[in-house]
Design a protein around this motif. Structure first.
Motif, PDB file in Angstrom:
ATOM      1  N   CYS A  21       0.801  -1.209   0.031  1.00 51.07           N
ATOM      2  CA  CYS A  21      -0.041   0.150   0.032  1.00 51.07           C
ATOM      3  C   CYS A  21       0.915   1.235  -0.175  1.00 51.07           C
ATOM      4  O   CYS A  21       1.847   1.500   0.717  1.00 51.07           O
ATOM      5  CB  CYS A  21      -0.733   0.025   1.283  1.00 51.07           C
ATOM      6  SG  CYS A  21      -1.791   1.327   1.153  1.00 51.07           S
ATOM      7  N   ARG A  72     -10.706   0.706   5.901  1.00 52.12           N
ATOM      8  CA  ARG A  72     -10.587   2.133   6.001  1.00 52.12           C
ATOM      9  C   ARG A  72     -12.006   2.499   6.073  1.00 52.12           C
ATOM     10  O   ARG A  72     -12.519   2.974   4.900  1.00 52.12           O
ATOM     11  CB  ARG A  72      -9.877   2.322   4.889  1.00 52.12           C
ATOM     12  CG  ARG A  72      -8.316   2.194   5.314  1.00 52.12           C
ATOM     13  CD  ARG A  72      -7.675   3.071   4.097  1.00 52.12           C
ATOM     14  NE  ARG A  72      -6.048   3.012   4.325  1.00 52.12           N
ATOM     15  CZ  ARG A  72      -5.366   4.027   5.106  1.00 52.12           C
ATOM     16  NH1 ARG A  72      -5.961   4.948   5.729  1.00 52.12           N
ATOM     17  NH2 ARG A  72      -4.139   3.575   5.552  1.00 52.12           N
ATOM     18  N   VAL A  79     -14.671   7.337   3.164  1.00 47.13           N
ATOM     19  CA  VAL A  79     -13.215   7.440   3.711  1.00 47.13           C
ATOM     20  C   VAL A  79     -12.343   6.572   2.768  1.00 47.13           C
ATOM     21  O   VAL A  79     -11.488   6.803   2.346  1.00 47.13           O
ATOM     22  CB  VAL A  79     -13.358   7.045   5.255  1.00 47.13           C
ATOM     23  CG1 VAL A  79     -11.598   7.069   5.808  1.00 47.13           C
ATOM     24  CG2 VAL A  79     -13.795   8.339   5.900  1.00 47.13           C
ATOM     25  N   SER A  82     -12.016   7.640  -0.755  1.00 49.68           N
ATOM     26  CA  SER A  82     -11.142   8.694  -1.094  1.00 49.68           C
ATOM     27  C   SER A  82      -9.836   8.546  -0.839  1.00 49.68           C
ATOM     28  O   SER A  82      -8.944   8.929  -1.543  1.00 49.68           O
ATOM     29  CB  SER A  82     -11.911   9.858  -0.033  1.00 49.68           C
ATOM     30  OG  SER A  82     -13.019  10.184  -0.190  1.00 49.68           O
ATOM     31  N   TYR A  83      -9.401   7.764   0.127  1.00 54.35           N
ATOM     32  CA  TYR A  83      -8.176   7.167   0.466  1.00 54.35           C
ATOM     33  C   TYR A  83      -7.678   6.497  -1.034  1.00 54.35           C
ATOM     34  O   TYR A  83      -6.512   6.499  -1.514  1.00 54.35           O
ATOM     35  CB  TYR A  83      -7.851   6.055   1.344  1.00 54.35           C
ATOM     36  CG  TYR A  83      -6.746   5.493   1.562  1.00 54.35           C
ATOM     37  CD1 TYR A  83      -5.501   6.372   2.031  1.00 54.35           C
ATOM     38  CD2 TYR A  83      -6.574   4.085   1.007  1.00 54.35           C
ATOM     39  CE1 TYR A  83      -4.555   5.334   2.311  1.00 54.35           C
ATOM     40  CE2 TYR A  83      -5.455   3.458   1.256  1.00 54.35           C
ATOM     41  CZ  TYR A  83      -4.165   4.237   1.802  1.00 54.35           C
ATOM     42  OH  TYR A  83      -3.187   3.553   1.560  1.00 54.35           O
ATOM     43  N   GLN A  87      -4.238   6.820  -4.538  1.00 50.61           N
ATOM     44  CA  GLN A  87      -3.463   5.722  -4.927  1.00 50.61           C
ATOM     45  C   GLN A  87      -3.407   5.677  -6.468  1.00 50.61           C
ATOM     46  O   GLN A  87      -3.041   4.668  -7.076  1.00 50.61           O
ATOM     47  CB  GLN A  87      -3.990   4.452  -4.290  1.00 50.61           C
ATOM     48  CG  GLN A  87      -4.035   4.334  -2.802  1.00 50.61           C
ATOM     49  CD  GLN A  87      -2.784   4.476  -2.144  1.00 50.61           C
ATOM     50  OE1 GLN A  87      -1.696   4.003  -2.616  1.00 50.61           O
ATOM     51  NE2 GLN A  87      -2.712   5.622  -1.142  1.00 50.61           N
TER      52      GLN A  87
END
Length: 317
Positions: A21, A72, A79, A82-83, A87
């Motif tokens: 990640c 997450r 959340v 959006s994370y 990426q």
């Protein structure tokens, strides 16, 4: 559904470099593919978590890649998504996707929609059941609707963009009634609220409540599906339409990659997904979670998302 076994092509895994990640593509060398991360945008214990972990396990076997799962949660999935948006171009991270991918951009101020990502695989369709505690006075979905016309009926939902929220909204539109909502973060929390008596009704995936139905703690009043289930454990449950409620809506289960990845990486994950779909692990996941198998990959998955998004726009906007 007929699936043809397709072997994974040799595409230069040292160049693909599936890494952890937050990392970007590099050189894997003689060690072959490295590791990858599967993001689950909801908390542990619900249907999305089960889906993500099953996909990660199946892809490990199909692609020979070690995949860890990371929850997450928050914001009804916003959340996690959006994370994942951050990426962009990372070929070693995936996300266990569901209808929230489409519903969030239609209902919240988020910076993404389904076109922001790279759809890889749709595994199948997951409908819901309207369930109540065993001591509930409700005996049918029709009775729940009739009561809601004049009295307060409290419904649990796992977020403002969840499948159960969509289903209750569809029932309200079809029957001209209103349900009071109590929001939770996951299906497991919804289940706890229902069993604890905080709410009157809940719309949950069969896999989330089958144990409680079989134990007698919960009863299923109807299924929001086009047809009755063929699974023996669910075959006696009438559809909502049989009770005069014209509502059937399925949540898809699948996984996506970030936007901006190479065509080589996209094809690698699609080939791994097709290999996974021929496995006993895929069949076990579909059947143990009482889903309808309906796999789609790559461009076909994109076409499904386009059509489903248009349907949801009519409901949520």
């Amino acid at each position: 559904m007929k699936l043809t076994r397709i072997g994974l092509p040799v595409i230069g895994l040292s160049a693909l470099a599936l890494v952890g990640c937050g990392a970007t593509a590099g050189t894997g060398g003689d060690s072959g593919p490295g590791s990858a991360v599967m993001i689950v945008p909801f908390s542990a214990g619900g249907g999305s978590d089960v889906s993500g972990r099953a996909i990660a396990s199946g892809l490990e076997e199909a692609a020979g890649v070690n995949i860890t799962t990371e929850n997450r949660e928050g914001g009804s999935g916003a959340v996690g998504y959006s994370y994942f948006l951050g990426q962009q171009g990372n070929e070693g991270i995936l996300l266990a996707s569901e209808t929230a991918l489409l519903a969030l951009p239609l209902t919240q101020d988020v910076q993404f929609d389904y076109t922001s990502f790279t759809p890889i695989m749709k595994l199948g369709d997951d409908y819901t059941l309207l369930v109540v505690r065993d001591d509930s006075p409700f005996e049918s979905c029709e009775q729940v609707v009739d009561t809601a016309e004049s009295e307060r009926v409290i419904a649990a939902v796992s977020g403002a963009t969840s499948l159960d929220e969509i289903v209750f909204t569809l029932v309200e539109q079809d029957q001209d009634v209103t349900f009071d909502r109590v929001p939770y973060e996951s299906g497991s929390e919804v289940l706890a609220g229902l069993l604890g008596g905080t709410v009157d009704v809940a719309s949950l995936n069969p896999s989330e409540v089958l144990g409680q139905i079989e134990s007698g703690d919960l009863r299923a009043l109807c299924a929001f599906a086009d047809d009755r289930y063929e699974y023996e454990a669910l075959s006696d449950i009438p559809t909502a339409s049989e009770q005069g409620i014209d509502v059937a809506f399925a949540q898809y289960r699948g996984f996506i990659a970030p936007g901006g990845i190479s065509e080589e990486a996209r094809q690698f994950w699609i080939d791994a997904a097709e290999e996974f779909a021929t496995s006993d692990a895929y069949t076990e996941y579909i059947e143990s979670n009482l889903m309808q198998p309906d796999a789609a990959y790559g461009d076909d998955f994109v076409a499904y998302l386009e059509g489903n998004n248009a349907d949801l726009e009519a409901v949520l906007r």
